[in-house]
Design an enzyme around this catalytic site. Structure first.
Site: not given
Ligand code: PMP
Length: 400
Positions: A197, A194, A220, A117, A358
């Site tokens: 997600q 990261d 999220k 991202h 993104c």
């Protein structure tokens, strides 16, 4: 599953029942989280840490309890290693600034992957520009899996940090991080993960992963917007300078010099979002009540069902075919611009995301400008997948 906990899912959009399939962008909130925010403002609102009075101590206890809640959720060794931020983006910028300040010099290299991202790409690109360092980019295979040979060929004595997503927000690929982190550590290099997600969709244990940093966003994972987490190993956080300066992060200020507070406060300048942290803790409680393994199994079933249904649509191509994949499906349909597809699906009450997500470098890797993306959460159903599939069929017929 548990749809009744999410009041917004009863909405009508354009005269149709809402089919919300934009969960990778943000999730809807269960009533318990919404009520927790109201409860905090009604009964527990006072600035934290500084007050001797009852309400301030009450708010402080809730806020610090939320930190311990996050610590348990990702199995960090200490709550001092949990820094509250505004979200994934701010967490990465904090590390880029602070780790970069302490450890990066001209000629050094930082490795990212092409599936990152922009949040896990641009901060590193800018840092490298500032420092005269070099950004190296790991390639992927056409099926959307990471090219491990590419990673190995880029790792060198110049590498200072590897920054990689656990789950791609476009391809759904779940990267095999345990092995990757082991290999990168063997080269003496730390790893930032990261988790934007992944943390909402699979069990993440930072000690088992042995990652050096993990970042994720509250919104999220059924929590509020504006609150996020940076986990960092104490050995790094201790050596890193503050990111922002102000109240909370100081130990002593004189006219000549300032000394800094201990972890985690060294990195938390200013009044923290103490309502957001408590609501995030409630969201994590909610996820634990439902069960992250149950959520993962349900989403896997939806993913498999949606994949087989979508593959049956003529001219539809799915981007991201990793065997280990999260509940994100990006696709294009021959003759249909993704933006038009998104607009017309919205007319049918179906919320999907369109565009580059993104992740421009990834779009360039595939030679496309965007995709349509459907992403599932715990409350989505097979019936909603059927509605999506019928919708795509109908819209494709109109657009062609
Ligand atoms: N990384 C990934 C993989 C993401 O999907 C996102 C959000 N789309 C981000 C980072 C940025 O998260 P936020 O906007 O909450 O900071």
């Amino acid at each position: 599953m548990n749809r009744e906990d999410f009041p917004i899912l009863d909405s009508q959009v354009n005269g149709r029942p809402l089919v919300y399939l934009d969960n990778a962008a943000t999730t809807q909130k269960p009533l318990s989280v919404i009520e927790k925010i109201t409860e905090c403002y009604l009964h527990h609102n006072a600035n934290v840490h500084r007050g001797v009075h009852f309400l301030s101590q009450d708010a402080t206890e809730l806020h610090e309890g939320a930190r311990r809640r996050v610590q348990r959720f990702i199995n960090a060794g200490s709550s001092d290693e949990i820094i509250f931020t505004r979200g994934t983006t701010e967490s990465i910028n904090l590390v880029a600034y602070s780790f970069g300040e302490a450890f990066l010099k001209a000629g050094d290299e930082i490795i990212v992957s092409v599936m990152e991202h922009h949040s896990n790409f641009v901060p590193w690109q800018l840092l490298c520009e500032r420092k005269g360092a070099r950004l190296r980019v790991v390639d992927i295979h056409d099926d959307g899996t990471l090219d491990m040979d590419s990673l190995r060929s880029l790792l060198s004595e110049h590498t200072r940090l590897v920054c990689i997503t656990q789950t791609s927000n476009v391809l759904g690929t779940v990267n095999p991080l345990e092995g990757i982190i082991r290999e990168v550590h063997q080269a003496g290099v730390p790893v930032l993960v990261d988790g934007a997600q992944s943390v909402p969709h699979l069990r993440v244990d930072v000690q088992a992963l042995d990652c050096d940093f993990l970042v994720f966003s509250g919104h999220k994972i059924y929590g509020p917007t504006g609150i996020g987490v940076l986990y960092g190993k104490r050995k790094w956080l201790d050596l890193m300078p503050p990111y922002q300066a102000g109240g909370e992060m100081i130990e002593k200020v004189t006219l000549e010099k300032t000394t800094f507070n201990v972890l985690p406060y060294k990195f938390e300048a200013g009044t923290p979002d103490f309502i957001g942290t408590v609501a995030l803790a409630e969201a994590l409680d909610y996820v634990d009540r439902v069960g992250i393994d149950r959520i993962a199994a349900h989403e896997k079933e939806l993913l498999d069902y949606a994949t087989s249904q979508l593959n049956a649509i003529s001219g539809l191509k799915i981007y991201g075919e990793s065997a280990h994949k999260a509940s994100v499906i990006s696709f294009l349909v021959d003759g249909c611009h993704p933006y038009d597809m998104g607009l017309l699906l919205d007319q049918l009450g179906i919320a999907v995301r369109t565009g580059h997500h993104c992740a421009d470098p990834l779009m360039q890797r595939f030679g496309i400008t965007g995709t349509v993306r459907a992403s599932f959460a715990l409350y989505n159903t097979r019936e909603e997948v059927d509605t999506l599939v019928r919708g795509i069929d109908r819209v494709a017929g109109m657009l062609r």
